[in-house]
Scaffold this motif. Structure first.
Motif, PDB file in Angstrom:
ATOM      1  N   LEU A 148       0.829  -1.204   0.000  1.00  0.00           N
ATOM      2  CA  LEU A 148       0.000   0.000   0.000  1.00  0.00           C
ATOM      3  C   LEU A 148       0.862   1.252   0.000  1.00  0.00           C
ATOM      4  CD1 LEU A 148      -2.864   1.162   0.176  1.00  0.00           C
ATOM      5  CD2 LEU A 148      -2.725   0.914   2.661  1.00  0.00           C
ATOM      6  N   ASP A 149       1.910   1.263   0.813  1.00  0.00           N
ATOM      7  CA  ASP A 149       2.780   2.430   0.913  1.00  0.00           C
ATOM      8  C   ASP A 149       3.633   2.633  -0.339  1.00  0.00           C
ATOM      9  OD1 ASP A 149       1.807   2.960   3.434  1.00  0.00           O
ATOM     10  OD2 ASP A 149       3.513   2.071   4.497  1.00  0.00           O
ATOM     11  N   SER A 150       3.815   1.588  -1.125  1.00  0.00           N
ATOM     12  CA  SER A 150       4.662   1.704  -2.321  1.00  0.00           C
ATOM     13  C   SER A 150       4.010   2.561  -3.401  1.00  0.00           C
ATOM     14  CB  SER A 150       4.941   0.311  -2.902  1.00  0.00           C
ATOM     15  OG  SER A 150       3.785  -0.211  -3.559  1.00  0.00           O
ATOM     16  N   GLY A 151       2.690   2.743  -3.330  1.00  0.00           N
ATOM     17  CA  GLY A 151       1.991   3.545  -4.322  1.00  0.00           C
ATOM     18  C   GLY A 151       1.538   2.786  -5.542  1.00  0.00           C
ATOM     19  N   VAL A 152       1.838   1.484  -5.632  1.00  0.00           N
ATOM     20  CA  VAL A 152       1.492   0.717  -6.822  1.00  0.00           C
ATOM     21  C   VAL A 152      -0.017   0.610  -7.023  1.00  0.00           C
ATOM     22  CG1 VAL A 152       1.501  -1.540  -5.670  1.00  0.00           C
ATOM     23  CG2 VAL A 152       2.039  -1.396  -8.108  1.00  0.00           C
ATOM     24  N   LEU A 153      -0.792   0.720  -5.945  1.00  0.00           N
ATOM     25  CA  LEU A 153      -2.244   0.637  -6.060  1.00  0.00           C
ATOM     26  C   LEU A 153      -2.870   1.969  -6.453  1.00  0.00           C
ATOM     27  CD1 LEU A 153      -3.181  -1.523  -2.911  1.00  0.00           C
ATOM     28  CD2 LEU A 153      -2.738  -2.295  -5.257  1.00  0.00           C
TER      29      LEU A 153
ATOM     30  N   THR B 180      -6.976   2.877  -7.447  1.00  0.00           N
ATOM     31  CA  THR B 180      -7.213   3.418  -8.787  1.00  0.00           C
ATOM     32  C   THR B 180      -6.307   2.783  -9.839  1.00  0.00           C
ATOM     33  OG1 THR B 180      -5.668   5.225  -8.287  1.00  0.00           O
ATOM     34  CG2 THR B 180      -8.032   5.647  -7.956  1.00  0.00           C
ATOM     35  N   HIS B 181      -5.155   2.238  -9.405  1.00  0.00           N
ATOM     36  CA  HIS B 181      -4.191   1.694 -10.361  1.00  0.00           C
ATOM     37  C   HIS B 181      -3.796   0.253 -10.062  1.00  0.00           C
ATOM     38  CE1 HIS B 181      -3.819   6.032 -11.043  1.00  0.00           C
ATOM     39  NE2 HIS B 181      -3.417   5.725 -12.261  1.00  0.00           N
ATOM     40  N   GLY B 182      -4.489  -0.375  -9.125  1.00  0.00           N
ATOM     41  CA  GLY B 182      -4.141  -1.755  -8.838  1.00  0.00           C
ATOM     42  C   GLY B 182      -5.052  -2.377  -7.803  1.00  0.00           C
ATOM     43  N   GLU B 183      -5.007  -3.711  -7.741  1.00  0.00           N
ATOM     44  CA  GLU B 183      -5.795  -4.473  -6.778  1.00  0.00           C
ATOM     45  C   GLU B 183      -4.875  -5.466  -6.068  1.00  0.00           C
ATOM     46  OE1 GLU B 183      -9.344  -7.892  -6.736  1.00  0.00           O
ATOM     47  OE2 GLU B 183      -8.767  -6.892  -8.598  1.00  0.00           O
ATOM     48  N   LEU B 184      -4.989  -5.532  -4.756  1.00  0.00           N
ATOM     49  CA  LEU B 184      -4.207  -6.476  -3.967  1.00  0.00           C
ATOM     50  C   LEU B 184      -5.169  -7.425  -3.271  1.00  0.00           C
ATOM     51  CD1 LEU B 184      -1.372  -7.293  -2.841  1.00  0.00           C
ATOM     52  CD2 LEU B 184      -1.905  -5.836  -0.868  1.00  0.00           C
ATOM     53  N   ARG B 185      -4.952  -8.731  -3.468  1.00  0.00           N
ATOM     54  CA  ARG B 185      -5.746  -9.750  -2.801  1.00  0.00           C
ATOM     55  C   ARG B 185      -4.857 -10.512  -1.830  1.00  0.00           C
ATOM     56  NH1 ARG B 185      -9.983 -12.472  -7.021  1.00  0.00           N
ATOM     57  NH2 ARG B 185     -10.640 -10.558  -8.087  1.00  0.00           N
TER      58      ARG B 185
ATOM     59  N   GLU C 169      -0.545 -15.845   1.376  1.00  0.00           N
ATOM     60  CA  GLU C 169      -0.468 -15.568  -0.045  1.00  0.00           C
ATOM     61  C   GLU C 169      -1.023 -14.193  -0.396  1.00  0.00           C
ATOM     62  OE1 GLU C 169      -1.393 -18.724  -3.180  1.00  0.00           O
ATOM     63  OE2 GLU C 169      -3.200 -17.462  -3.231  1.00  0.00           O
ATOM     64  N   LEU C 170      -0.295 -13.458  -1.224  1.00  0.00           N
ATOM     65  CA  LEU C 170      -0.732 -12.168  -1.755  1.00  0.00           C
ATOM     66  C   LEU C 170      -0.693 -12.202  -3.277  1.00  0.00           C
ATOM     67  CD1 LEU C 170       1.135  -9.813   0.718  1.00  0.00           C
ATOM     68  CD2 LEU C 170      -1.346 -10.032   0.513  1.00  0.00           C
ATOM     69  N   GLU C 171      -1.640 -11.476  -3.883  1.00  0.00           N
ATOM     70  CA  GLU C 171      -1.736 -11.432  -5.343  1.00  0.00           C
ATOM     71  C   GLU C 171      -1.981  -9.987  -5.765  1.00  0.00           C
ATOM     72  OE1 GLU C 171      -5.209 -12.825  -8.252  1.00  0.00           O
ATOM     73  OE2 GLU C 171      -4.258 -14.497  -7.176  1.00  0.00           O
ATOM     74  N   LEU C 172      -1.076  -9.450  -6.562  1.00  0.00           N
ATOM     75  CA  LEU C 172      -1.135  -8.051  -6.980  1.00  0.00           C
ATOM     76  C   LEU C 172      -1.425  -7.962  -8.473  1.00  0.00           C
ATOM     77  CD1 LEU C 172      -0.652  -4.991  -6.488  1.00  0.00           C
ATOM     78  CD2 LEU C 172       1.786  -5.437  -6.931  1.00  0.00           C
ATOM     79  N   HIS C 173      -2.420  -7.152  -8.818  1.00  0.00           N
ATOM     80  CA  HIS C 173      -2.742  -6.878 -10.212  1.00  0.00           C
ATOM     81  C   HIS C 173      -2.476  -5.399 -10.463  1.00  0.00           C
ATOM     82  CE1 HIS C 173      -4.785 -10.796 -10.790  1.00  0.00           C
ATOM     83  NE2 HIS C 173      -5.068 -10.652  -9.499  1.00  0.00           N
ATOM     84  N   ASN C 174      -1.511  -5.138 -11.349  1.00  0.00           N
ATOM     85  CA  ASN C 174      -1.085  -3.777 -11.646  1.00  0.00           C
ATOM     86  C   ASN C 174      -1.795  -3.298 -12.911  1.00  0.00           C
ATOM     87  OD1 ASN C 174       0.399  -1.482 -12.599  1.00  0.00           O
ATOM     88  ND2 ASN C 174       2.137  -2.120 -11.339  1.00  0.00           N
ATOM     89  N   PHE C 175      -2.690  -2.326 -12.766  1.00  0.00           N
ATOM     90  CA  PHE C 175      -3.463  -1.845 -13.915  1.00  0.00           C
ATOM     91  C   PHE C 175      -2.590  -1.081 -14.904  1.00  0.00           C
ATOM     92  CE2 PHE C 175      -7.301  -1.259 -10.811  1.00  0.00           C
ATOM     93  CZ  PHE C 175      -7.382  -2.641 -10.646  1.00  0.00           C
ATOM     94  N   ARG C 176      -1.529  -0.446 -14.423  1.00  0.00           N
ATOM     95  CA  ARG C 176      -0.676   0.341 -15.317  1.00  0.00           C
ATOM     96  C   ARG C 176       0.059  -0.555 -16.309  1.00  0.00           C
ATOM     97  NH1 ARG C 176       0.639   2.844 -10.163  1.00  0.00           N
ATOM     98  NH2 ARG C 176      -0.010   5.044 -10.061  1.00  0.00           N
ATOM     99  N   THR C 177       0.626  -1.646 -15.787  1.00  0.00           N
ATOM    100  CA  THR C 177       1.457  -2.520 -16.619  1.00  0.00           C
ATOM    101  C   THR C 177       0.689  -3.706 -17.184  1.00  0.00           C
ATOM    102  OG1 THR C 177       2.136  -3.914 -14.751  1.00  0.00           O
ATOM    103  CG2 THR C 177       3.450  -1.921 -15.205  1.00  0.00           C
ATOM    104  N   GLY C 178      -0.454  -4.018 -16.581  1.00  0.00           N
ATOM    105  CA  GLY C 178      -1.197  -5.206 -16.989  1.00  0.00           C
ATOM    106  C   GLY C 178      -0.620  -6.490 -16.424  1.00  0.00           C
ATOM    107  N   HIS C 179       0.408  -6.360 -15.611  1.00  0.00           N
ATOM    108  CA  HIS C 179       1.063  -7.544 -15.045  1.00  0.00           C
ATOM    109  C   HIS C 179       0.440  -7.918 -13.693  1.00  0.00           C
ATOM    110  CE1 HIS C 179       4.885  -6.373 -17.483  1.00  0.00           C
ATOM    111  NE2 HIS C 179       4.028  -7.067 -18.206  1.00  0.00           N
TER     112      HIS C 179
END
Length: 401
Positions: free
Chosen positions: A140-145, A317-322, A329-339
């Motif tokens: 969350l603090d990294s800003g990726v979301l 706004t730019h990602g989802e973390l499950r 287990e954590l799963e990150l979806h980055n909307f900017r990169t699609g990765h």
């Protein structure tokens, strides 16, 4: 210098968990307080606490004045406030088991008492200190979301855990125990507060006691599992306790003080049928919270799950973390990169390592190395949300916090 800590309330949390972790991290348990003579003797013996430092009543301990560096208060839910006020009056730093209290007025009372004291209160919101949730915080603090918009969290209590703690156990009736949401999920509310990064604004909630009621007992069921002919009951105490490690929770709750497991099942509350109607707390509850910065959160707490874990989604706004705590287990979806990426967080111990992490942080603050883990004012927000949710649930209202 070795820190001297008094344990007030020598049950599972105080006597088995915190006392063990404190001594394992270099502190010394110097005094033990518990009204049960056998339990008092048992826990005191583990830490070589002499008879003159064993007390059946907190008043007798506090009458000594300040004789330790800090105290742990792990008494039953309805017995937290008085000893905490007594400790603060003497300038003690306090590790206070949750829930803090059973009324909203006591929240303000404790905050005022801390403000007037040289001591500080750290609430046992252990999940903030768990490696899994520290990793969520890092992402969350990294800003990726991007900007956090919403949080979805579920506490899956597990049907057998609910039967153990909230039908047969200490938290089955409120009062004297806290309401279900406060007793079980102030951890989760505290996490939501931490992730939102803002005080709560308003709360709505729905929930009730759906299943664990007399009318749902099977035909022919008896009042104790050891004599019950019904086959396949998910809450059969024999199934819950006789199949688990006799030296670990929850079995040790039944055998504390030297009671045999069979005697506990034959005569104690943990061998009773779950449909006797001795419980009154809800078994399924949903809560929606709006925070002042606009973040919204939904929390569902339910007895009707097969696993005992927490799951969550952070929606930005730019990602989802499950996340799935039990699987680490954590799963990150980055909307900017699609990765997308998936990884696990190494953790072990009670509450996913949170108990150990909290004790480390608390001792570090007592030694002057770091500030207290979480300011009391922020810890109180979880309880304010829980009280508001209980009002909303009972009255069908939207409640301001």
């Amino acid at each position: 210098m070795t820190l001297r800590v008094a344990i007030i309330g020598a049950g599972n949390r105080g006597g088995d968990v915190y006392a063990r972790l404190l001594t394992g991290q270099g502190a010394q348990v110097t005094h033990v307080v518990d009204p049960r003579a056998a339990r008092l003797t048992e826990v005191a013996a583990r830490h070589t606490v002499p008879p003159e430092r064993q007390f059946r009543d907190p008043d007798a301990f506090f009458a000594l004045g300040r004789v330790a560096d800090a105290v742990v208060i792990a008494t039953p839910d309805d017995q937290h406030v008085k000893p905490c006020l007594q400790a603060l009056a003497l300038g003690y730093d306090v590790l206070l088991e949750k829930p803090i209290c059973l009324t909203e007025a006591d929240l303000d009372l404790l905050q005022a008492a801390e403000a007037a004291s040289t001591g500080r209160v750290t609430v046992c919101h252990v999940l903030r200190a768990a490696p899994f949730f520290r990793e969520v915080r890092r992402v969350l603090d990294s800003g990726v979301l991007g900007t956090l918009i919403g949080i979805q969290q579920a506490e899956n209590v597990a049907h057998w855990h609910y039967a153990h703690s909230y039908v047969r156990g200490n938290w089955r009736a409120s009062p004297p125990a806290a309401p279900f949401l406060l007793a079980k999920s102030c951890h989760d509310l505290d996490l939501l507060r931490a992730f939102a990064g803002s005080p709560p604004d308003r709360v709505t909630s729905e929930g009730s006691l759906h299943h664990f009621r007399p009318e749902h007992a099977s035909p022919g069921a008896t009042d104790r599992c050891v004599t019950c002919p019904v086959q396949g009951c998910p809450s059969d105490a024999r199934r819950i306790y006789l199949t688990r490690d006799p030296h670990a929770w929850p079995v040790t709750v039944l055998t504390a003080g030297g009671i045999s497991l069979q005697d506990a099942l034959d005569h104690g509350p943990y061998g009773e049928c779950v449909y006797l109607g001795k419980n009154d707390v809800v078994d399924h509850q949903a809560v929606t919270i709006r925070f002042r910065n606009g973040v919204t959160a939904q929390l569902t707490v339910s007895a009707f799950t097969h696993n005992n874990t927490r799951t969550l989604k952070l929606l930005g706004t730019h990602g989802e973390l499950r996340g799935h705590m039990d699987r680490h287990e954590l799963e990150l979806h980055n909307f900017r990169t699609g990765h997308s990426q998936r990884w696990t967080v190494e953790a072990s111990g009670n509450h996913g390592g949170g108990d150990d992490g909290l004790i480390q942080a608390w001792l570090s603050s007592l030694r002057g190395h770091t500030p207290p883990p979480t300011p009391l004012s922020e810890s109180l927000d979880s309880h304010r949300m829980a009280f508001a949710a209980e009002r909303a649930r009972q009255c069908g209202t939207v409640e301001e916090v």
